[in-house]
Design an enzyme around this catalytic site. Structure first.
Site, PDB file in Angstrom:
ATOM      1  N   PRO A   1       3.103  -1.395   5.878  1.00 45.32           N
ATOM      2  CA  PRO A   1       2.567  -1.742   4.560  1.00 45.32           C
ATOM      3  C   PRO A   1       1.118  -2.187   4.646  1.00 45.32           C
ATOM      4  O   PRO A   1       0.724  -2.882   5.590  1.00 45.32           O
ATOM      5  CB  PRO A   1       3.472  -2.893   4.107  1.00 45.32           C
ATOM      6  N   CYS A   2       0.318  -1.784   3.666  1.00 46.30           N
ATOM      7  CA  CYS A   2      -1.119  -2.088   3.724  1.00 46.30           C
ATOM      8  C   CYS A   2      -1.538  -3.195   2.779  1.00 46.30           C
ATOM      9  O   CYS A   2      -2.677  -3.639   2.813  1.00 46.30           O
ATOM     10  CB  CYS A   2      -1.921  -0.831   3.401  1.00 46.30           C
ATOM     11  N   GLN A   3      -0.624  -3.687   1.922  1.00 44.55           N
ATOM     12  CA  GLN A   3      -1.045  -4.627   0.887  1.00 44.55           C
ATOM     13  C   GLN A   3      -1.649  -5.908   1.457  1.00 44.55           C
ATOM     14  O   GLN A   3      -2.477  -6.554   0.827  1.00 44.55           O
ATOM     15  CB  GLN A   3       0.141  -4.992  -0.016  1.00 44.55           C
TER      16      GLN A   3
END
Length: 499
Positions: A103-105
């Site tokens: 995940p990049c958030q």
């Protein structure tokens, strides 16, 4: 620091004909794994924290072996713990390729210097927990010494909070001895019946490659303006003045003479009809959890497109005379609205049509002397049975009826809770797509099974990398690692025929 002899030994093994071994991090149910398996790789392990997705992966790639069906939190499972539990020995020698989509958030405001600091100091995540998942991924790269790394993510990774996270990751991998490049690929160009835009980063040891190649498209489509606009936003930082960035490479352009992209009807038109309004009227469609253990015989229209044959005949995941997971959401208010929409209609059109249905019902009740008083409780109850409560100026994309003659729009992870983004193009069926139809639109073959019930299955499918896109990437990586040796499992849906 990993002994360089480990990389040399792995490369010699592959060049001698050994099968490359893959570890899939943040694996989900296994979209990347399936594509890599189809390209001749061995899926040696996976790390996935969600229980149903981990079980799906274990069922489909390891025959349900409980060691492989277990969920793992990557923040609590070290590479050595993982390989010990799977009986694979030392982590540095267990895998040749690492793939995954962390995940990049968490990195919205982490710049290059901050990421480098975190990557080089394992305890830094304690001061910035947003970075933890990516750091765990990089820790696995460090511990497992792969010859190649593949990372998949959303296009916004190239412009996330004003930072190009893909460039930052590529920069870190470069300092660790890899040649790293990234690009944007659209799944529709690779035989997937879905216009799904994804960032793909490939890194290969500098002892093996001096540059990176991305797969050539197999299909062609003129993408809608919304996709080209989103791509332009994502690429704003990557297309900075020449010399500023080193990692970005433009994706290979599709040739207009290639076969047309696979359409929604070509992908799901053979599946048994689900006539939602008829089932509802007969009491055969009720509220409650939808299990995935019912096999429905193929009946009626039996479209045999090349794509359908590929999904039914995928080696190791062949379909049968019946179809599994063909279940839909219970939406009694909305089936009649779905029936009145035209292909391409979205929520504003749905809202107007629902209001029209409500007014028609008021007129019918007036004719028999039963029209409720305006704004009375009875009026509001009746309105709620016909008109969705969403503001059509704030949710224009909440609903969309698919076009049969085009690939589907991007499937989302919350499809199980909000199936309105993919309403079936057939007005007679008047319903959202089923689990199996979602799987087909992601290019999961008919013999691929999903653990859990309907909503977890929708989530697994929406989160997955389309296997045919993964296969195209994997085939390119295999060629760069092992040369042009003959590979097994490659004939699947790899048509190069011209239109």
């Amino acid at each position: 620091m990993i002994d360089s002899r480990i990389f040399k030994h792995k490369l010699q093994r592959l060049r001698a004909g050994g099968c490359p071994r893959v570890l899939d991090l943040f694996s989900g149910c296994g979209g990347l794994s399936l594509g890599f398996k189809a390209a001749g790789f061995k899926i040696a392990g996976a790390v996935e924290c969600e229980a149903d997705a981990a079980r799906s992966h274990g069922i489909n790639f390891h025959g349900g072996d409980e060691r492989y069906c277990k969920s793992h939190d990557i923040t609590k499972t070290s590479p050595s713990d993982l390989t010990a539990g799977l009986g694979l020995g030392d982590a540095a020698g267990a895998f040749d390729i690492l793939v995954g989509g962390p995940p990049c958030q968490a990195f919205a405001r982490v710049g290059r210097s901050k990421l480098r600091e975190v990557a080089e100091h394992p305890e830094a995540f304690r001061h910035d927990p947003r970075s933890r998942l990516y750091i765990e991924y990089l820790n696995y790269v460090e511990a497992c010494a792969p010859l190649a790394v593949v990372i998949e993510n959303v296009p916004d990774m190239l412009n996330h909070g004003g930072h190009n996270l893909a460039e930052e990751i590529a920069d870190i991998l470069t300092t660790r001895g890899y040649v790293a490049r990234y690009t944007l690929l659209n799944a529709a160009f690779y035989g997937v019946p879905q216009m799904r835009e994804r960032m793909i980063l490939i890194a290969i040891r500098s002892e093996v490659a001096d540059d990176i190649e991305f797969p050539e498209p197999s299909h062609w489509i003129d993408l809608p303006s919304g996709y080209t606009g989103s791509r332009a936003v994502a690429l704003k930082l990557a297309l900075a003045p020449a010399g500023t960035l080193s990692g970005y490479r433009a994706a290979p352009k599709p040739d207009g003479d290639l076969p047309s992209a696979v359409t929604a009807e070509q992908a799901i038109g053979d599946l048994p009809e689900i006539l939602a309004r008829e089932l509802l009227a007969a009491g055969e469609l009720r509220r409650g959890a939808r299990k995935l253990d019912v096999a429905i015989p193929y009946t009626g229209h039996n479209l045999q497109s090349e794509y359908v044959r590929a999904m039914r005949q995928w080696p190791g995941y062949e379909g049968t005379a019946t179809v599994w997971d063909h279940v839909i959401r219970y939406l009694p208010r909305d089936y009649r609205i779905f029936a009145g929409l035209k292909p391409g209609d979205q929520y504003p059109e749905a809202s107007r049509y629902a209001r029209q249905l409500f007014e028609d019902e008021l007129r019918r009740l007036a004719q028999v002397g039963k029209r409720p008083l305006a704004d009375s409780p009875q009026w509001r109850d009746l309105e709620a049975r016909f008109v969705p409560p969403y503001d059509d100026s704030k949710f224009p994309n909440k609903w969309r009826k698919m076009e049969s003659s085009m690939p589907a729009r991007t499937l989302l992870a919350h499809l199980g809770k909000d199936g309105y983004s993919h309403i079936h193009y057939d007005s007679e069926q008047a319903r959202p797509i089923s689990v199996r139809e979602a799987a087909r639109l992601q290019s999961f073959p008919d013999g691929f099974r999903f653990a859990g019930t309907m909503n977890p299955a929708f989530r697994q499918i929406g989160n997955a990398v389309p296997p045919l896109l993964a296969k195209a990437v994997a085939t390119s990586v295999m060629s760069q690692l092992c040369g042009n040796r003959q590979l097994e499992g490659l004939p699947l849906f790899a048509s190069s025929a011209r239109r």
